[in-house]
Design an enzyme around this catalytic site. Structure first.
Site, mmCIF file in Angstrom:
data_model
loop_
_atom_site.group_PDB
_atom_site.id
_atom_site.type_symbol
_atom_site.label_atom_id
_atom_site.label_comp_id
_atom_site.label_asym_id
_atom_site.label_seq_id
_atom_site.Cartn_x
_atom_site.Cartn_y
_atom_site.Cartn_z
ATOM 1 N N ASP A 81 22.714 -72.812 2.979
ATOM 2 C CA ASP A 81 22.672 -71.389 2.605
ATOM 3 C C ASP A 81 23.926 -70.644 3.047
ATOM 4 O OD1 ASP A 81 22.054 -71.656 5.297
ATOM 5 O OD2 ASP A 81 20.071 -70.780 5.156
ATOM 6 N N ASN A 120 9.130 -67.416 10.981
ATOM 7 C CA ASN A 120 8.128 -67.164 9.938
ATOM 8 C C ASN A 120 7.950 -68.372 9.020
ATOM 9 O OD1 ASN A 120 10.490 -67.132 8.493
ATOM 10 N ND2 ASN A 120 10.351 -64.991 7.825
ATOM 11 N N HIS A 125 10.462 -70.059 7.554
ATOM 12 C CA HIS A 125 11.470 -70.254 6.511
ATOM 13 C C HIS A 125 12.313 -71.496 6.781
ATOM 14 C CE1 HIS A 125 14.519 -67.415 8.666
ATOM 15 N NE2 HIS A 125 15.074 -68.594 8.660
ATOM 16 N N GLU A 139 12.294 -67.661 2.285
ATOM 17 C CA GLU A 139 11.397 -66.810 3.062
ATOM 18 C C GLU A 139 9.956 -66.940 2.556
ATOM 19 O OE1 GLU A 139 12.414 -65.522 5.694
ATOM 20 O OE2 GLU A 139 13.978 -64.012 5.487
HETATM 21 C C1 GLP Z 1 18.620 -68.941 9.856
HETATM 22 C C2 GLP Z 1 19.072 -70.078 8.943
HETATM 23 C C3 GLP Z 1 18.106 -71.235 8.960
HETATM 24 C C4 GLP Z 1 17.753 -71.579 10.391
HETATM 25 C C5 GLP Z 1 17.039 -70.414 11.036
HETATM 26 C C6 GLP Z 1 16.610 -70.681 12.464
HETATM 27 O O1 GLP Z 1 17.897 -67.977 9.232
HETATM 28 N N1 GLP Z 1 19.263 -69.669 7.584
HETATM 29 O O2 GLP Z 1 18.689 -72.346 8.285
HETATM 30 O O3 GLP Z 1 16.938 -72.714 10.428
HETATM 31 O O4 GLP Z 1 17.915 -69.306 11.018
HETATM 32 O O5 GLP Z 1 17.673 -70.428 13.331
HETATM 33 P P1 GLP Z 1 17.740 -70.895 14.827
HETATM 34 O O6 GLP Z 1 18.038 -72.346 14.771
HETATM 35 O O7 GLP Z 1 18.876 -70.122 15.404
HETATM 36 O O8 GLP Z 1 16.438 -70.574 15.445
#
Ligand code: GLP
Length: 254
Positions: free
Chosen positions: A67, A136, A138, A143
């Site tokens: 992304d 959440n 995702h 989302e």
């Molecule tokens: C972001 C990214 C995701 C990631 C998520 C969790 O929103 N787009 O790909 O998995 O955050 O992030 P973290 O690993 O910092 O908890």
């Protein structure tokens, strides 16, 4: 779904890096699906160490990232393109021309999403997709919603995601509100999926992902339908699942 227990973030990262290394060694031309966020940082750092020791060669690999924020250029320090360059690509021998990420500066969402889907298809699909998970549920930036989005799509980020990502920006109003993300079909199309999570804040969502209904309100729950998913978590992220369904965890210490 294979769920592996590890003691802490370091051990989670090492285990995940071992799985990715095995993929690269067994198939040097692998298409690696990569992720951003704080979860994969330790994994990347371990891969860099092994590369520097001469144990890994990424020269024939391809990378496709999940992304990118809309509106940020590749040189913006908050862009995921910048994150990947700083935290992995510049330290290893991957050919930058073989690395791919949605172009957040393309204002034509339909064209950008179609381009990214075709690119993944032309590469022959993803060999291993690394994922983190949002609080959440995702994955990528898919989302919670009332339907699973298939291909690459342009999403409006939820308030909770914007708040969670504020830590990387100076001010909340700087966090982009839209992003391009690979869709559920592309993620599910990966030959292998490797999801990592650490910390108590992820414990509820890990349990829901693994044991709850398969529903677009919890996008990661769709992974229950994939036939080669490995989940690597630290002790804290498994604390709820360890209570509710200990038999699902391959190596839970007794
Ligand atoms: C972001 C990214 C995701 C990631 C998520 C969790 O929103 N787009 O790909 O998995 O955050 O992030 P973290 O690993 O910092 O908890």
């Amino acid at each position: 779904m294979k769920i592996i227990y590890t003691e802490d973030y370091k051990s989670m990262s090492r285990t995940a890096a071992n799985i990715i290394s095995a993929q690269v060694i067994l198939k040097p031309t692998s298409v690696l699906g990569l992720a951003t966020g704080s979860s994969p940082l330790g994994t990347y750092s371990q891969l860099i160490d092994w590369y520097k020791k001469g144990d890994l060669d990424f020269s024939q690999c391809y990378a496709v990232n999940l992304d990118e924020y809309c509106g940020l250029t590749k040189t913006n320090e908050q862009s995921y393109a910048y994150f990947m360059y700083e935290n992995l690509f510049k330290h290893i021998n991957i050919d930058m021309a073989r690395t791919n990420i949605p172009d957040g500066t393309n204002p034509d969402a339909d064209a950008e999403c179609a381009r990214y889907d075709k690119l993944i298809e032309d590469l022959g699909g993803i060999d291993i997709q690394l994922l983190g998970i949002g609080h959440n549920g995702h994955i990528g930036f898919n989302e919670p919603s009332d339907s699973f989005k298939k291909g690459t799509n342009c999403v409006h980020l939820t308030r909770s995601t914007i708040e969670a990502n504020t830590r990387f920006f100076e001010r909340e109003e700087d966090v982009p509100t839209k992003a391009y993300t690979m869709g559920i079909k592309s993620i599910m199309g990966a030959k292998k999926v490797l999801l990592i999570a650490n910390g108590a804040a992820k414990a509820d969502i890990i349990c829901r992902m693994a044991t709850g209904d398969i529903e677009p309100e919890c996008p990661a729950s769709v992974l229950q339908l994939h036939n080669d998913v490995t989940i690597v978590c630290d002790k804290e992220a498994l604390s709820v699942l360890a209570q509710k369904a200990p038999e699902m965890i391959t190596n839970l210490p007794r």
